[in-house]
Write a protein that holds these residues in place. Sequence first.
Motif, PDB file in Angstrom:
ATOM      1  N   GLU A  63      27.081  32.544 -38.212  1.00 41.78           N
ATOM      2  CA  GLU A  63      26.980  33.702 -39.102  1.00 41.78           C
ATOM      3  C   GLU A  63      26.443  33.283 -40.473  1.00 41.78           C
ATOM      4  OE1 GLU A  63      27.242  36.705 -38.406  1.00 41.78           O
ATOM      5  OE2 GLU A  63      28.509  36.941 -36.630  1.00 41.78           O
ATOM      6  N   ASP A  64      26.937  32.165 -40.996  1.00 37.95           N
ATOM      7  CA  ASP A  64      26.458  31.678 -42.297  1.00 37.95           C
ATOM      8  C   ASP A  64      24.985  31.285 -42.233  1.00 37.95           C
ATOM      9  OD1 ASP A  64      28.915  32.071 -43.450  1.00 37.95           O
ATOM     10  OD2 ASP A  64      29.576  29.998 -43.238  1.00 37.95           O
ATOM     11  N   ASN A  65      24.607  30.660 -41.115  1.00 40.54           N
ATOM     12  CA  ASN A  65      23.211  30.267 -40.938  1.00 40.54           C
ATOM     13  C   ASN A  65      22.305  31.497 -40.898  1.00 40.54           C
ATOM     14  OD1 ASN A  65      21.034  28.541 -40.537  1.00 40.54           O
ATOM     15  ND2 ASN A  65      21.234  28.596 -38.311  1.00 40.54           N
ATOM     16  N   LEU A  66      22.735  32.521 -40.149  1.00 43.30           N
ATOM     17  CA  LEU A  66      21.961  33.764 -40.077  1.00 43.30           C
ATOM     18  C   LEU A  66      21.835  34.414 -41.449  1.00 43.30           C
ATOM     19  CD1 LEU A  66      23.023  35.618 -36.797  1.00 43.30           C
ATOM     20  CD2 LEU A  66      20.697  35.135 -37.554  1.00 43.30           C
ATOM     21  N   LEU A  97      11.353  33.751 -39.028  1.00 43.76           N
ATOM     22  CA  LEU A  97      11.705  34.793 -38.067  1.00 43.76           C
ATOM     23  C   LEU A  97      12.079  34.193 -36.714  1.00 43.76           C
ATOM     24  CD1 LEU A  97       9.005  37.510 -38.870  1.00 43.76           C
ATOM     25  CD2 LEU A  97      11.455  37.658 -39.304  1.00 43.76           C
ATOM     26  N   GLU A  98      11.388  33.132 -36.320  1.00 39.55           N
ATOM     27  CA  GLU A  98      11.727  32.453 -35.070  1.00 39.55           C
ATOM     28  C   GLU A  98      13.086  31.773 -35.176  1.00 39.55           C
ATOM     29  OE1 GLU A  98       8.503  29.808 -34.402  1.00 39.55           O
ATOM     30  OE2 GLU A  98       7.144  31.364 -33.671  1.00 39.55           O
ATOM     31  N   ASP A  99      13.367  31.164 -36.340  1.00 35.21           N
ATOM     32  CA  ASP A  99      14.676  30.542 -36.554  1.00 35.21           C
ATOM     33  C   ASP A  99      15.786  31.587 -36.499  1.00 35.21           C
ATOM     34  OD1 ASP A  99      13.516  28.062 -36.825  1.00 35.21           O
ATOM     35  OD2 ASP A  99      13.457  28.113 -39.011  1.00 35.21           O
ATOM     36  N   ILE A 100      15.513  32.777 -37.043  1.00 35.39           N
ATOM     37  CA  ILE A 100      16.510  33.858 -37.012  1.00 35.39           C
ATOM     38  C   ILE A 100      16.794  34.271 -35.568  1.00 35.39           C
ATOM     39  CG2 ILE A 100      16.855  36.302 -37.548  1.00 35.39           C
ATOM     40  CD1 ILE A 100      15.486  35.818 -40.222  1.00 35.39           C
ATOM     41  N   LYS A 101      15.762  34.390 -34.757  1.00 35.26           N
ATOM     42  CA  LYS A 101      15.958  34.767 -33.358  1.00 35.26           C
ATOM     43  C   LYS A 101      16.801  33.730 -32.621  1.00 35.26           C
ATOM     44  CE  LYS A 101      11.670  37.432 -32.816  1.00 35.26           C
ATOM     45  NZ  LYS A 101      10.347  37.497 -32.140  1.00 35.26           N
TER      46      LYS A 101
END
Length: 420
Positions: A71-74, A378-382
Amino acid sequence: MYPTGQQMSFQTAPFIVQSPTTMMQLDPKETSSGGGTQNGGGMSVAEFALFNSDRLQSDLEVMGNKIKEHEDNLKFLKSQKNKLDESILKLQVHMGKLHTSGISTIENTNLQGEDINEQILRQVNSAAGVLSYVQSHHYSQASQLDMTNGVVGVVAKLGRVNDENLSQVLSDYLGTRSMLALVCKDYKSVKPLEKYDNQGNVDRSGAIHGLASSIGRTIEGHFDVICLENLRPYVGKRIDGDPQRRLDLPNPKLPNGEYPPGFLGYAVNLIQIDPAYLLCVTGYGYGLRETLFYSLFSQLQVYKRRVDMVSALPCITDGAVSLDGGIIRKTGIFILGTRDAAAANVRFSKPSASQTTGNYSEAERQMNELRWTKEKTLEDIKRAQVLRDHALYNFGKKKEEFVRCLSQSSYTNEQMISPR
């Protein structure tokens, strides 16, 4: 992907369970070594249930902390994406101002226009050469005006390229015939350019052939005429806020997911359309970039060096060129050898060498970097969302197991303390 130097403080997932030890009052006789129900190794059923519930609760705490990490990473990645959006918006506004101030510089400098006209005029037996000669000498016959009314221009004059090496390799890729192609709005504009006799042969005394004859020239062989409204246009998104109406094309990726080194962009977006033609659109609202240049180049990739281009072969679909002269016309077709410097050539002109142009080029470079970074984010978020969702699923399954364990412990406890 975590912020450098930032310490992450995690809290246990909000799942509080009363310890089974407060729920169970065991008869000392049941827990003694000499009596009670035992579960292998001398451990009673009650002790085993207590051990199992403690283990599951510990697992839940670890899994809760892992969810907190995701969650923190997101949260961090999404904040980075928002910052990139703000930077891109500010840079778009800045580029718009540079573009507006640069138009007058380009329009007031005729050197580049004269240079490209001279290149075309040297093609004396071409349709483009005849048309340019007539226009430059203000040839104003009524028939000539009617005939060329729907002609937008010559391909080589409709776009500009900042880099001289790129201009050369793109003209090599298209070839002189395509560079000299006449561009018309619709088929109604194409028809007046050529007439035929009753046998279907070209009437050399009429239309553009008659115009060539009137100035002592002859158009030899075939010549290309491009009808904008009959082209299959690019129908995807354009880059928001870009005054040049560049296409929002996805960057190529190698099989390992990385971007190919040395990739500079797509040829269709590296063409700078002359400001006078930016508002030239078809009846369906498509401009020169979506029609003419997308038809000529499609998703032709541009690389800094041949070695970069060759290493990117797995992600090249519509061909590629490199600034040092390398050409892949399409997958599987390579152009080898060196260019003939003495050959007659028509190249895209270069925008006026002004400070404004230099600033715009630097802004374009920054914009490309920002968009690449945003796409990677955006790829990291996915990926982070997938990991978070997987962790939540596992947490849910473990929680169900824990609740079952508590229920079993409660039942066992009741059985042990109930009168016999």
